[in-house]
Enzyme design. Structure first.
Site, PDB file in Angstrom:
ATOM      1  CD  GLU A  25      88.966  11.167  26.645  1.00 52.73           C
ATOM      2  OE1 GLU A  25      89.949  10.447  26.833  1.00 52.73           O
ATOM      3  OE2 GLU A  25      88.232  11.578  27.566  1.00 52.73           O
ATOM      4  NE  ARG A  36      82.525  23.801  36.479  1.00 52.35           N
ATOM      5  CZ  ARG A  36      82.249  22.540  36.168  1.00 52.35           C
ATOM      6  NH1 ARG A  36      81.323  21.872  36.841  1.00 52.35           N
ATOM      7  NH2 ARG A  36      82.893  21.940  35.190  1.00 52.35           N
TER       8      ARG A  36
END
Lengths: 257, 192
Positions: free
Chosen positions: A181, A144
């Site tokens: 994560e 993006r």
């Protein structure tokens, strides 16, 4: 007919220039590497302007209580224009709950891209900030960041450098690993894409934890580039991405809590 | 397939600069492939601007309301074109990337299949659309993109790429849609 999830009523203030320390009221304002504020009033008063955008829409789930951040009034004749542009931009961002996994409120910019004025205003806000700052490089993070980076680069006369996932770039690359994560990922840049001493801005649609932006900063700095600032459309301040950027300034248009 | 040089731009000096800015990387992603690398092109501001200008000049008066870009290198060119002509930009993505409700179109690769997705509601009936990618080889991806847009009632006016490889079979492979290309593939010169 395409409809956006209806945004909550928002009080939109002014454009937000986020720099280290400003949003954590318990800390004193730290001096930061920062682009000069072009507002003459601020320059005369010697006070750094601290502007705020209170934006982002929520939809679908009960919105967590919003925590507005402190704001100083910007005495500028351009504030209303900036105000309208940012509020429109903010209203076009669609929130998708539970994507990519339960509990995540995903900030979807594809709806912003469907509004030509909002998309143009988004680019203009970044271009206005960087056009006279001798920026040689706009680095955009896949994928993006490829949407926002090139129009900014073209408008300010800079080169565009894509920062990519592994094995996408065909030539010789340098790599930087960063933590997720769970586990790690790798970001790559072409050898020779940038030169030592060049001044760069790193662009992505959104900063969350700051992991990818930080990897991009490290890649550029490893080859002697000066990263002047990171620029994102959206920030998720609760994820403290700004801290992960260290001393690098961050400029965002919309902050979503 | 329309090469820009044969379509009114013969001798346009911008095309020469664009062609020379493409870097050929041999044997990527696998042996025998001469990869046409556009990163050097977008690293050259003048050439990148010329590339976008050529597309914007062509499409600005054609009433285009949608510019669809194919992930990921199509994202580098399509948004600037959309901004230049005042159209919506729509990303066409690999599966699982778009967060909202999507429609999908499968297409063939050399070995196996892949899939292209578009958000439901992004395009409206009657939208006039362009499809943009950096390069067209077999046309499989562009064909899937055309299908996605037509399924929701858009009219695909043209597909446009910076580079077109000779193996593009033209109209049959692209469902009768015109294909506009700026340059052919750069030849690899191992002496450089």
């Amino acid at each position: 007919m395409y409809t956006l999830s209806s945004p909550t009523t928002l009080k939109i203030l002014e454009a937000k220039i986020v720099s280290q320390g400003h949003l954590y009221c318990s800390n004193s304002v730290k001096s930061v590497q920062f682009l000069p504020n072009t507002d003459a009033t601020a320059a005369r008063s010697g006070r750094r302007e601290n502007l705020l955008i209170y934006g982002g829409s929520s939809g679908g789930v009960a919105a967590p209580e919003r925590k507005p951040m402190s704001v100083a009034h910007m005495a500028s004749s351009n504030v209303d224009e900036t105000d309208d542009r940012v509020s429109r931009i903010s209203s076009t961002i669609r929130v998708i709950p539970d994507f990519p996994k339960p509990g995540i409120l995903f900030q979807d910019i594809t709806t912003l891209l469907l509004d030509p004025k909002a998309f143009k205003d988004t680019i203009d806000l970044f271009v206005e900030r960087y056009r006279d700052k001798n920026i040689n490089v706009v680095a955009g993070i896949e994928a993006r960041g490829f949407i926002f980076g090139p129009p900014i680069a073209l408008a300010i006369g800079a080169k565009f450098v894509p920062m990519r996932k592994p094995k996408k770039l065909p030539g010789e690359v340098i790599s930087e690993e960063y933590s997720l994560e769970y586990g790690t990922d790798t970001m790559e840049m072409h050898v020779g894409a940038v030169q030592p001493g060049e001044r760069a801005v790193v662009v992505d649609d959104l900063i969350a934890t700051g992991g990818t932006l930080n990897a991009a900063i490290r890649l550029l700095e490893r080859v002697g580039v000066q990263v002047v600032e990171c620029a994102c459309v959206i920030e998720l301040p609760e994820l403290k991405g700004r801290d992960r950027l260290g001393n690098k300034p961050l400029f965002v248009l919309v902050s979503s809590t | 397939m329309m090469l820009a040089a044969e379509n009114g731009l013969r001798g346009d000096p911008r095309l020469k600069g664009i062609s020379e800015a493409i870097r050929v990387v041999p044997n990527f992603p696998k042996p025998g492939i001469m990869f046409q690398d556009i990163t050097a092109l977008v690293s050259n501001h003048k050439v990148f601007k010329d590339t976008v200008d050529l597309f914007v000049d062509r499409y600005r008066d054609m009433g285009i309301s949608v510019v669809a870009g194919v992930e990921a290198r199509g994202f580098i060119f399509a948004p600037s074109i959309a901004l230049g002509i005042g159209a919506k930009f729509i990303p066409l993505r690999k599966p699982g990337k778009l967060p909202g409700e999507v429609i999908s179109e499968a297409y063939e690769l050399e070995y196996g299949n892949d899939c292209l997705e578009m958000h439901v509601g992004a395009v409206e009936q009657g939208d006039r659309a362009l499809v943009i990618d950096d390069l067209v080889a077999t046309g499989g991806t562009l064909s899937a993109a055309i299908s996605l847009l037509e399924r929701v009632g858009a009219e695909v006016i043209e597909c446009a790429c910076v580079i077109g490889l000779p193996e593009v079979e033209g109209r049959r492979r692209l469902d009768g849609k015109p294909l506009y290309i700026l340059v052919g593939p750069r030849q690899y010169n191992s002496i450089i």
